[in-house]
Motif scaffolding. Structure first.
Motif, PDB file in Angstrom:
ATOM      1  N   PHE A  15       5.691   0.601  -9.029  1.00 42.63           N
ATOM      2  CA  PHE A  15       4.975   1.831  -8.695  1.00 42.63           C
ATOM      3  C   PHE A  15       5.086   2.852  -9.827  1.00 42.63           C
ATOM      4  N   ALA A  16       6.282   3.015 -10.374  1.00 43.02           N
ATOM      5  CA  ALA A  16       6.504   4.001 -11.433  1.00 43.02           C
ATOM      6  C   ALA A  16       5.680   3.658 -12.669  1.00 43.02           C
ATOM      7  N   SER A  49      -0.306  -4.507   2.359  1.00 38.93           N
ATOM      8  CA  SER A  49       0.751  -5.500   2.558  1.00 38.93           C
ATOM      9  C   SER A  49       2.016  -4.854   3.099  1.00 38.93           C
ATOM     10  N   VAL A  50       2.877  -5.665   3.660  1.00 36.47           N
ATOM     11  CA  VAL A  50       4.167  -5.177   4.156  1.00 36.47           C
ATOM     12  C   VAL A  50       5.054  -4.745   2.992  1.00 36.47           C
ATOM     13  N   LEU A  51       5.009  -5.506   1.890  1.00 35.19           N
ATOM     14  CA  LEU A  51       5.903  -5.242   0.762  1.00 35.19           C
ATOM     15  C   LEU A  51       5.733  -3.845   0.196  1.00 35.19           C
ATOM     16  N   GLU A  52       4.493  -3.351   0.104  1.00 35.61           N
ATOM     17  CA  GLU A  52       4.287  -2.058  -0.532  1.00 35.61           C
ATOM     18  C   GLU A  52       4.851  -0.891   0.270  1.00 35.61           C
ATOM     19  N   PHE A  53       5.217  -1.143   1.531  1.00 36.16           N
ATOM     20  CA  PHE A  53       5.809  -0.077   2.346  1.00 36.16           C
ATOM     21  C   PHE A  53       7.295  -0.303   2.626  1.00 36.16           C
ATOM     22  N   ARG A 101       4.193   6.409  -0.797  1.00 39.64           N
ATOM     23  CA  ARG A 101       2.904   5.804  -0.467  1.00 39.64           C
ATOM     24  C   ARG A 101       2.808   4.392  -1.039  1.00 39.64           C
ATOM     25  N   GLY A 102       1.911   3.609  -0.476  1.00 38.91           N
ATOM     26  CA  GLY A 102       1.805   2.210  -0.853  1.00 38.91           C
ATOM     27  C   GLY A 102       1.058   1.948  -2.141  1.00 38.91           C
ATOM     28  N   GLN A 107      -3.361   2.968  -6.345  1.00 39.30           N
ATOM     29  CA  GLN A 107      -4.407   2.361  -7.167  1.00 39.30           C
ATOM     30  C   GLN A 107      -5.771   3.007  -6.965  1.00 39.30           C
ATOM     31  N   PHE A 108      -6.087   3.349  -5.725  1.00 39.67           N
ATOM     32  CA  PHE A 108      -7.450   3.770  -5.437  1.00 39.67           C
ATOM     33  C   PHE A 108      -7.835   5.043  -6.180  1.00 39.67           C
TER      34      PHE A 108
END
Length: 202
Positions: A15-16, A49-53, A101-102, A107-108
């Motif tokens: 994320f960073a 996805s579950v992973l991003e949270f 945030r995910g 990305q969006f």
């Protein structure tokens, strides 16, 4: 160091790096979100996805907020549970968990997609296209020349490498958040020690 804690650290590192690349892209293009806009957050049944949270779930567990989230999730709203509510104005606005945030939320607007012919496109919204048409058209032209744009596919691959099962457990956003919180709560309530606070990347 336990698995979930270590995995969340890896996610936050991705994320960073994504945030940094997006910041540079914005500086070079002049593209940015409209003030107080939350249209993307209001998209119903957004898939994630579950992973991003996982970082969010650990944060909620560390701060004893997960049961509160479970109560909100039980109401069954079809937009993201993290969208905050301004009591004074009575209007939904902004992300209450912006720091956590995910991936899709990051990305969006300012990442790239690869088209069928191999050309790059900006993964963005109608609001940005219409309010910043000159900057948008310029950026669209430049990303297929020398301007670097973070590609959504590249970061998805990196998430897959961290944990392919959680990265590909894709659901409506609130279901993914609920699954992440449930996984963390179950794991740590059955462990002798609570998780240590994640050392934030960057």
């Amino acid at each position: 160091m336990d698995y979930l804690y270590k995995t969340a650290q890896k996610v936050e590192k991705v994320f960073a790096e994504l945030d940094k690349e997006i910041e540079i892209f914005q500086e070079h293009t002049g593209l940015h979100c409209t003030a107080r806009c939350n249209m993307c957050c209001m998209k119903k049944n957004l898939e994630t996805s579950v992973l991003e949270f996982l970082p969010l779930a650990i944060h909620l567990f560390e701060n004893n907020l997960y049961e509160q989230f479970f109560d909100e999730l039980a109401k069954g709203q079809d937009y993201c549970i993290c969208l905050s509510n301004l009591k004074v104005e009575g209007q939904l606005t902004g992300c209450s968990q912006y720091k956590y945030r995910g991936l899709i939320c990051r990305q969006f607007g300012f990442s790239g997609l690869i088209g069928k012919n191999g050309d790059k496109k900006i993964y963005t919204c109608k609001t940005i296209k219409t309010t910043l048409p000159v900057q948008y058209e310029s950026a669209m032209s430049r990303i297929n020349q020398k301007l670097k744009i973070p590609l959504a596919s590249d970061f998805q691959i990196r998430m897959d490498e961290i944990d392919p099962i959680m990265a590909n457990d894709v659901n409506f956003i609130n279901i993914s958040i609920e699954k992440a919180i449930s996984k963390v709560a179950y794991y740590y309530t059955n462990q002798p020690r609570r998780p240590r606070r994640i050392k934030r990347a960057g």
